[in-house]
Motif scaffolding. Structure first.
Motif, PDB file in Angstrom:
ATOM      1  N   ASN A  22      -1.043  -9.944  -0.729  1.00  0.00           N
ATOM      2  CA  ASN A  22      -2.092  -8.927  -0.655  1.00  0.00           C
ATOM      3  C   ASN A  22      -2.568  -8.483  -2.028  1.00  0.00           C
ATOM      4  O   ASN A  22      -1.778  -8.385  -2.955  1.00  0.00           O
ATOM      5  N   THR A  23      -3.856  -8.189  -2.120  1.00  0.00           N
ATOM      6  CA  THR A  23      -4.329  -7.455  -3.288  1.00  0.00           C
ATOM      7  C   THR A  23      -4.724  -6.068  -2.809  1.00  0.00           C
ATOM      8  O   THR A  23      -4.925  -5.842  -1.618  1.00  0.00           O
ATOM      9  N   LEU A  24      -4.825  -5.155  -3.763  1.00  0.00           N
ATOM     10  CA  LEU A  24      -4.942  -3.756  -3.400  1.00  0.00           C
ATOM     11  C   LEU A  24      -5.676  -3.034  -4.515  1.00  0.00           C
ATOM     12  O   LEU A  24      -5.458  -3.322  -5.684  1.00  0.00           O
ATOM     13  N   GLN A  25      -6.558  -2.111  -4.135  1.00  0.00           N
ATOM     14  CA  GLN A  25      -7.198  -1.285  -5.159  1.00  0.00           C
ATOM     15  C   GLN A  25      -6.400   0.011  -5.291  1.00  0.00           C
ATOM     16  O   GLN A  25      -6.117   0.657  -4.282  1.00  0.00           O
ATOM     17  N   VAL A  26      -5.988   0.353  -6.506  1.00  0.00           N
ATOM     18  CA  VAL A  26      -5.157   1.546  -6.689  1.00  0.00           C
ATOM     19  C   VAL A  26      -5.713   2.420  -7.813  1.00  0.00           C
ATOM     20  O   VAL A  26      -6.364   1.917  -8.731  1.00  0.00           O
ATOM     21  N   PRO A  27      -5.438   3.744  -7.768  1.00  0.00           N
ATOM     22  CA  PRO A  27      -5.868   4.644  -8.850  1.00  0.00           C
ATOM     23  C   PRO A  27      -4.935   4.496 -10.044  1.00  0.00           C
ATOM     24  O   PRO A  27      -4.104   5.365 -10.327  1.00  0.00           O
ATOM     25  N   ALA A  28      -5.083   3.386 -10.760  1.00  0.00           N
ATOM     26  CA  ALA A  28      -4.097   3.004 -11.776  1.00  0.00           C
ATOM     27  C   ALA A  28      -3.957   4.038 -12.893  1.00  0.00           C
ATOM     28  O   ALA A  28      -2.842   4.344 -13.328  1.00  0.00           O
ATOM     29  N   ASP A  29      -5.083   4.584 -13.367  1.00  0.00           N
ATOM     30  CA  ASP A  29      -5.009   5.567 -14.458  1.00  0.00           C
ATOM     31  C   ASP A  29      -4.229   6.804 -14.031  1.00  0.00           C
ATOM     32  O   ASP A  29      -3.378   7.306 -14.775  1.00  0.00           O
ATOM     33  N   SER A  52       0.842  -1.203   0.000  1.00  0.00           N
ATOM     34  CA  SER A  52       0.000   0.000   0.000  1.00  0.00           C
ATOM     35  C   SER A  52       0.877   1.252   0.000  1.00  0.00           C
ATOM     36  O   SER A  52       0.588   2.244  -0.672  1.00  0.00           O
TER      37      SER A  52
END
Ligand SMILES: [Zn+2]
Length: 277
Positions: free
Chosen positions: A211-218, A186
């Motif tokens: 871990n998986t993670l949500q990220v602001p990829a764009d 993170s």
């Protein structure tokens, strides 16, 4: 792996009994990089490592090794030489960042080090010795020995529970360099989002979970592209970085006498009392 040479094999010319020595960790396979003495950049990944992968380590009274993997330590540095291996890892990451940045005109001012363990502290000292403003960030609140040691070198210690990486970056201006020594994903993705223009994120921490993670990829991609930013990973170090690290340890000792010795909180003599470690 700091030690003293007890015996020298036939045909070995540049070592004598009584010399101080630090041994490197990784042993090469037959790949092109390993053949060129940069096993730290091993292409095939079938290298071995003493104490880590496929070979015994150094928690032993005696070991045998080839001169190729041994670093001479001057006696003035003997008390600090056990720091050389972790120093070599930080040395490699920082040296390579500067090397890669020869792609442009780069005069870094601000650096953030995430993690204040041994690797994070040594990276802090190396960056301070290069004259950067350094912010060393970790989860422990002051009073905290490692935070104090960072500040002795002129870095500022930041408790990540009080201030996030994003908040810190907003305060200090362009973040030219981040040395990431925690492996916390993170934090790593937050670091990707706050590197400054022309900046570098050097990843030196291993992530241990899945871990998986949500990220602001764009947004991250857009900032990386528009700011010519660089992210790279680094592990281990070949003997060039041990040799450079030894010089930098001497520089740090000269600049902040006694600072490095404060990293040792509990010295154990020989192995008879190893349980106390
Ligand atoms: Zn290799």
């Amino acid at each position: 792996s700091f030690g003293i040479v007890e015996q020298v094999g036939e045909g070995v010319s540049d070592w004598q009994v009584g010399d101080y020595v630090v041994a490197t960790v990784r042993r090469p396979d037959g790949c092109p990089n390993c053949l060129l003495a940069e096993s730290d950049m091993c292409l095939w990944g079938t290298y071995t490592e003493r104490g880590i992968k496929g070979r015994h380590g150094y928690l032993t009274e005696y070991y045998v090794d080839k001169p190729d993997f041994l670093i001479h330590v001057p006696k003035e540095m003997a008390d600090l030489a056990v720091l050389l291996e972790p120093t070599s890892v930080a040395e490699k990451g920082i040296t390579q960042a500067f090397k890669i940045q020869e792609r442009l005109y780069w005069q870094p001012q601000n650096a953030i080090v995430t993690g204040a363990g041994t690797l994070g502290l040594l990276a802090t000292f190396l960056l301070r010795a290069r004259g950067l403003n350094v912010y060393t960030m970790a989860r422990t609140a002051m009073p905290y020995l490692n935070g104090e040691l960072a500040e002795v070198s002129g870095a500022r210690y930041v408790n990540s529970k009080e201030k996030s990486l994003t908040q810190l970056a907003a305060e200090i201006g362009n973040v030219d360099f981040i040395f990431e020594a925690t492996g916390a994903s993170s934090l790593i993705f937050e670091a990707m989002a706050i590197i400054g223009n022309d900046g570098v994120l050097c990843l030196a921490g291993l992530s241990s979970s899945s871990n998986t993670l949500q990220v602001p990829a764009d947004a991250i991609n857009m900032e990386l592209v528009l700011g010519n930013k660089l992210i790279f990973g680094t592990v281990n170090a070949n003997r060039r970085y041990f040799e450079a690290g030894l010089k930098d340890l001497a520089t740090i000792e000269q600049q902040w006498p006694g600072l490095l010795a404060r990293l040792f909180t509990n010295r154990i003599q020989r192995l008879d009392n190893f349980a106390a470690a």
